[in-house]
Every structure is written in C-alpha cells, then in structure tokens.
Design a protein around this motif. Structure first.
Motif, PDB file in Angstrom:
ATOM      1  N   LYS A  48       0.840  -1.185   0.000  1.00 51.09           N
ATOM      2  CA  LYS A  48       0.000   0.000   0.000  1.00 51.09           C
ATOM      3  C   LYS A  48       0.883   1.245   0.000  1.00 51.09           C
ATOM      4  O   LYS A  48       0.604   2.213  -0.720  1.00 51.09           O
ATOM      5  CB  LYS A  48      -0.904  -0.035   1.218  1.00 51.09           C
ATOM      6  CG  LYS A  48      -1.866   1.100   1.225  1.00 51.09           C
ATOM      7  CD  LYS A  48      -2.807   0.984   2.387  1.00 51.09           C
ATOM      8  CE  LYS A  48      -3.715   2.160   2.327  1.00 51.09           C
ATOM      9  NZ  LYS A  48      -4.413   2.485   3.460  1.00 51.09           N
ATOM     10  N   GLU A  49       1.934   1.270   0.720  1.00 55.11           N
ATOM     11  CA  GLU A  49       2.825   2.416   0.759  1.00 55.11           C
ATOM     12  C   GLU A  49       3.522   2.589  -0.591  1.00 55.11           C
ATOM     13  O   GLU A  49       3.727   3.710  -1.061  1.00 55.11           O
ATOM     14  CB  GLU A  49       3.861   2.238   1.878  1.00 55.11           C
ATOM     15  CG  GLU A  49       3.278   2.388   3.242  1.00 55.11           C
ATOM     16  CD  GLU A  49       4.288   2.083   4.326  1.00 55.11           C
ATOM     17  OE1 GLU A  49       5.498   2.017   4.048  1.00 55.11           O
ATOM     18  OE2 GLU A  49       3.844   1.943   5.456  1.00 55.11           O
ATOM     19  N   TYR A  50       3.880   1.467  -1.178  1.00 54.72           N
ATOM     20  CA  TYR A  50       4.515   1.512  -2.502  1.00 54.72           C
ATOM     21  C   TYR A  50       3.569   2.126  -3.527  1.00 54.72           C
ATOM     22  O   TYR A  50       3.935   2.998  -4.302  1.00 54.72           O
ATOM     23  CB  TYR A  50       4.949   0.099  -2.903  1.00 54.72           C
ATOM     24  CG  TYR A  50       5.489   0.021  -4.318  1.00 54.72           C
ATOM     25  CD1 TYR A  50       6.747   0.517  -4.625  1.00 54.72           C
ATOM     26  CD2 TYR A  50       4.722  -0.525  -5.344  1.00 54.72           C
ATOM     27  CE1 TYR A  50       7.242   0.451  -5.909  1.00 54.72           C
ATOM     28  CE2 TYR A  50       5.203  -0.579  -6.641  1.00 54.72           C
ATOM     29  CZ  TYR A  50       6.470  -0.094  -6.921  1.00 54.72           C
ATOM     30  OH  TYR A  50       6.942  -0.148  -8.208  1.00 54.72           O
ATOM     31  N   ILE A  51       2.309   1.688  -3.534  1.00 59.23           N
ATOM     32  CA  ILE A  51       1.319   2.190  -4.494  1.00 59.23           C
ATOM     33  C   ILE A  51       1.048   3.669  -4.215  1.00 59.23           C
ATOM     34  O   ILE A  51       0.949   4.485  -5.135  1.00 59.23           O
ATOM     35  CB  ILE A  51       0.032   1.349  -4.441  1.00 59.23           C
ATOM     36  CG1 ILE A  51       0.321  -0.049  -4.980  1.00 59.23           C
ATOM     37  CG2 ILE A  51      -1.081   2.001  -5.231  1.00 59.23           C
ATOM     38  CD1 ILE A  51      -0.812  -1.024  -4.819  1.00 59.23           C
ATOM     39  N   ASP A  52       0.955   4.016  -2.919  1.00 50.95           N
ATOM     40  CA  ASP A  52       0.705   5.422  -2.586  1.00 50.95           C
ATOM     41  C   ASP A  52       1.883   6.298  -3.025  1.00 50.95           C
ATOM     42  O   ASP A  52       1.692   7.411  -3.558  1.00 50.95           O
ATOM     43  CB  ASP A  52       0.494   5.568  -1.073  1.00 50.95           C
ATOM     44  CG  ASP A  52      -0.894   5.126  -0.627  1.00 50.95           C
ATOM     45  OD1 ASP A  52      -1.782   5.051  -1.523  1.00 50.95           O
ATOM     46  OD2 ASP A  52      -1.096   4.877   0.570  1.00 50.95           O
ATOM     47  N   LEU A  98       1.698   6.701  -6.768  1.00 51.04           N
ATOM     48  CA  LEU A  98       0.605   7.609  -7.144  1.00 51.04           C
ATOM     49  C   LEU A  98       0.976   9.056  -6.806  1.00 51.04           C
ATOM     50  O   LEU A  98       0.674   9.987  -7.578  1.00 51.04           O
ATOM     51  CB  LEU A  98      -0.683   7.218  -6.436  1.00 51.04           C
ATOM     52  CG  LEU A  98      -1.419   6.015  -7.030  1.00 51.04           C
ATOM     53  CD1 LEU A  98      -2.637   5.675  -6.186  1.00 51.04           C
ATOM     54  CD2 LEU A  98      -1.854   6.270  -8.452  1.00 51.04           C
ATOM     55  N   ASP A  99       1.630   9.247  -5.655  1.00 46.65           N
ATOM     56  CA  ASP A  99       2.045  10.610  -5.298  1.00 46.65           C
ATOM     57  C   ASP A  99       3.069  11.139  -6.297  1.00 46.65           C
ATOM     58  O   ASP A  99       3.025  12.313  -6.706  1.00 46.65           O
ATOM     59  CB  ASP A  99       2.627  10.625  -3.869  1.00 46.65           C
ATOM     60  CG  ASP A  99       1.547  10.475  -2.802  1.00 46.65           C
ATOM     61  OD1 ASP A  99       0.364  10.746  -3.154  1.00 46.65           O
ATOM     62  OD2 ASP A  99       1.862  10.112  -1.664  1.00 46.65           O
ATOM     63  N   ALA A 100       3.994  10.274  -6.718  1.00 46.09           N
ATOM     64  CA  ALA A 100       4.997  10.677  -7.705  1.00 46.09           C
ATOM     65  C   ALA A 100       4.326  10.998  -9.043  1.00 46.09           C
ATOM     66  O   ALA A 100       4.674  11.972  -9.727  1.00 46.09           O
ATOM     67  CB  ALA A 100       6.054   9.579  -7.867  1.00 46.09           C
ATOM     68  N   GLN A 101       3.394  10.163  -9.393  1.00 51.90           N
ATOM     69  CA  GLN A 101       2.662  10.390 -10.654  1.00 51.90           C
ATOM     70  C   GLN A 101       1.881  11.708 -10.568  1.00 51.90           C
ATOM     71  O   GLN A 101       1.850  12.470 -11.525  1.00 51.90           O
ATOM     72  CB  GLN A 101       1.731   9.192 -10.897  1.00 51.90           C
ATOM     73  CG  GLN A 101       1.188   9.088 -12.278  1.00 51.90           C
ATOM     74  CD  GLN A 101       2.260   8.729 -13.298  1.00 51.90           C
ATOM     75  OE1 GLN A 101       3.434   8.468 -13.001  1.00 51.90           O
ATOM     76  NE2 GLN A 101       1.850   8.728 -14.524  1.00 51.90           N
TER      77      GLN A 101
END
Length: 137
Positions: free
Chosen positions: A6-10, A13-16
């Motif tokens: 979940k932290e990886y995906i977040d 997404l934040d970077a994107q």
C-alpha cells in the motif's frame, strides 16, 4: 495486500500526481505566455482598427461635404430648369399671340382708286402789242 504494498502504491501515485502537476504547471505557463503574445497582437490589431476608424471618419466627412455640394447643385439646376421653362412658355405664348393677331386682323380697306390730277395749263393772256417779226402765235 500488505502495508508495504500500500505504501509503494501510494508513493507511486504521489509521484505520478507530482509529475502531472508539474506538466500541468508548465503547460499553463506555456499557454499564458502564448496568450500574452496573443494579447499583444490583439492590442496591435486594436490600434490598426483605431487608425481605420479615423480614416472612415475622414471619409464620412468628405462624403457629407460632397452630399452638401451635390444638394446645392441640384437645387441650382432645378431653379435654372424652372426659370428656362417659364421663359420658354412666355416666349411661346407671345409668338402664338402675335401669329393669331396677324392671322385674324382684317386687311385694310382698299383705298379708292386715285384719279390722276390733271393740272390745267395757266391761261395765257392776249398779247397787247403787235407780234414781232418771226414770232409765232
């Protein structure tokens, strides 16, 4: 899914989101610079339109002057036409009246034939003296 996923995906997404935000900000800055150039072009076009408006105002003034001049000339022409028509009518009526006057006038009565005046010779007085030789009687 565990917490690290979940932290990886977040994080991704934040970077994107940050990349999209930067791209949108650069696109917005590019559009604003383009609009600034367009605004400058519109200002230049506005100045040109102001010059054209001044030229149209001069043309309108000249046309108004021409219209006034033409109106004056038309009035003058109408006056001359009416005056000429009245003069021609008066001349025509005068000529017709003279023609009728001569056509209907009675001829003069013939004068009585003149009698030739015969002048009688003056009477000769009788001679008181005797005739002279060689004189005829």
């Amino acid at each position: 899914m565990n917490a690290s996923d979940k932290e990886y995906i977040d994080a991704r997404l934040d970077a994107q989101d940050a990349r999209v935000d930067r791209r949108l900000a650069s696109l917005e800055a590019l559009v604003m610079t383009k609009f600034t150039g367009v605004d400058a072009q519109f200002a230049a076009i506005g100045i040109k339109f102001a010059e054209v408006d001044v030229q149209f105002a001069r043309m309108d003034a000249k046309l108004a002057e021409l219209r006034t001049e033409m109106h004056a000339r038309f009035n003058e022409l109408i006056k001359w036409l009416v005056g000429t028509a009245i003069a021609m009518s008066a001349l025509g009526i005068t000529i017709i009246a003279l023609l009728f006057n001569f056509a209907t006038s009675k001829p003069l009565a013939p004068s009585p034939p003149s009698v030739p005046a015969v002048v009688a010779p003056a009477p000769v007085a009788a001679p008181t003296s005797a005739p002279v030789a060689g004189q005829r009687r």
